[in-house]
Scaffold this motif. Sequence first.
Motif, PDB file in Angstrom:
ATOM      1  N   ALA A  86       0.828  -1.206   0.000  1.00 26.34           N
ATOM      2  CA  ALA A  86       0.000   0.000   0.000  1.00 26.34           C
ATOM      3  C   ALA A  86       0.861   1.254   0.000  1.00 26.34           C
ATOM      4  CB  ALA A  86      -0.932  -0.005   1.213  1.00 26.34           C
ATOM      5  N   TRP A  90       1.107   4.163  -3.035  1.00 26.23           N
ATOM      6  CA  TRP A  90       0.778   5.564  -2.783  1.00 26.23           C
ATOM      7  C   TRP A  90       1.978   6.493  -2.920  1.00 26.23           C
ATOM      8  CZ3 TRP A  90      -3.784   8.121  -2.078  1.00 26.23           C
ATOM      9  CH2 TRP A  90      -4.931   7.327  -2.012  1.00 26.23           C
ATOM     10  N   ARG A 226      -5.528   5.514  -9.882  1.00 25.49           N
ATOM     11  CA  ARG A 226      -6.240   5.835  -8.641  1.00 25.49           C
ATOM     12  C   ARG A 226      -6.991   4.606  -8.113  1.00 25.49           C
ATOM     13  NH1 ARG A 226      -8.609  11.274  -7.154  1.00 25.49           N
ATOM     14  NH2 ARG A 226      -7.223  11.854  -8.847  1.00 25.49           N
ATOM     15  N   LYS A 229      -4.682   2.353  -6.266  1.00 24.72           N
ATOM     16  CA  LYS A 229      -4.342   2.902  -4.953  1.00 24.72           C
ATOM     17  C   LYS A 229      -5.442   2.617  -3.936  1.00 24.72           C
ATOM     18  CE  LYS A 229      -1.382   6.667  -6.623  1.00 24.72           C
ATOM     19  NZ  LYS A 229      -1.179   8.131  -6.677  1.00 24.72           N
ATOM     20  N   LEU A 233      -6.372  -0.021   0.158  1.00 29.17           N
ATOM     21  CA  LEU A 233      -6.719   0.512   1.474  1.00 29.17           C
ATOM     22  C   LEU A 233      -7.482  -0.452   2.381  1.00 29.17           C
ATOM     23  CD1 LEU A 233      -7.633   4.215   0.645  1.00 29.17           C
ATOM     24  CD2 LEU A 233      -5.502   3.303   1.558  1.00 29.17           C
TER      25      LEU A 233
END
Length: 457
Positions: A86, A90, A226, A229, A233
């Motif tokens: 992660a 990012w 995006r 990404k 999460l």
Amino acid sequence: MSMTMIGSLFGIATLLFMFSGMPISFALGSVAVVFMFLFMPASALDTITQNVYEEMASITLLSIPLFILKGAAIGKSRAGQDLYLAMHVWMGRIPGGLGIANVFACALFAAMAGSSPATCSAIGSAGIPEMRKRGYSPGFAAGIIAAGGTLGILLPPSVTMILYAVAAEQSLGRLFLAGIFPGLLLVLLFAGYAMLRYRKEHALALAAYERSGTESPMLARESFTRREKFEMLPRVLPFVLLLIGVMVALYGGFATPSETAGLGAMLALALIAVIYKVWRARDVAPILQATLKESTMLMFIIGMSLLFSYVMSYLHISQSTAEWIVGMQLSRWILLATVLVMVIVLGFFLPPVSIILMTAPIILPPLKAAGFDLVWFGVLMTIVMETGLIHPPVGLNIFVIKNIAPDIPLGEIIRGVLPFVVLMLLAVVLICVFPDIATALPDAVMGPVSVGGGAPA
């Protein structure tokens, strides 16, 4: 026999037992028992078990196995790899973003697990191969992970901080809070160095390409959408929320440190059961075995170290040594520097647990008499002890990295971690010059210390 002679014999015996190759707990316990037999009443030997029990009968120490269980639950799952991935996704667009991602992943994992070796193993097993695949030099990649792992004994929940709180009779809550800003300072220093070192290695790779056409993976551009990404999460946010929840429970006054440790352990087990389907007996057994093994080893070291300290106190060795140090009338900063250098030297041979419990009765009274805030000093001592995890001859994290990446020469790993040792010592200097880095947060949350003069002016 004079006190000086007894103290000298005690120190020599300790060194002999330590360098005999005997496990640290047995070495400390043997020295204590021998001197109890020689210099204490015969009845003292009948109370060894009672003394060890009474010294360890602290509700604060109860939190150690529970925090270890929490760390084992997270460390034995894929949480470390997911956290690393992660961060990588990012931060991929930042120069040196992969190295910085490893630093931040180490910091977050260390804050959840509270263990430096576990952090090195969990993040390094994924991070080192990925960095090397993208052109990072082996020593640089190893240094980032080894240094990032040291944050495990500074950021709460830290077993080292728990032991220091017991030895120094200081508030564990204040110590945990005092470690947060210095921990963030180290994260920023490590990330800054990672960026600068990356720029240097990238420039060398570019020069080699322009000179001879030699391509390097470091020159390749990598980007993530995006969607990619945000897809990362859901596997990370629950563990971040776990970390926040534990801190809120502790500092919001909802639970004691031991209750917080138990809450964190149960929530960590629940999370890995839900996210990674780790709930069957065969899956949970390695977690419980690792917890039992590490807790038993650590608690045995603590018990023997406390017996060692009890004998020193009974024979007035620690008190006499402390009085001798005070009697030297060193300036407060020379005194502090001398103590920290001694801690660095001890870090060549001993783990932080033993250093704290062996030296606390000797070094803390003179430091308190000199007007130093013992919570502030606890942060300094922890950072200095962290350097012992990444410098030879012990350097536990170095050998963890060597186990993860056996093809990287040991000398190259050591050269890779040395810049981080310098950065950690720089952090010590900054905290001495700006003591509010360590004291501002505990003062803001729990109120200023009413006695002891605070951090040095």
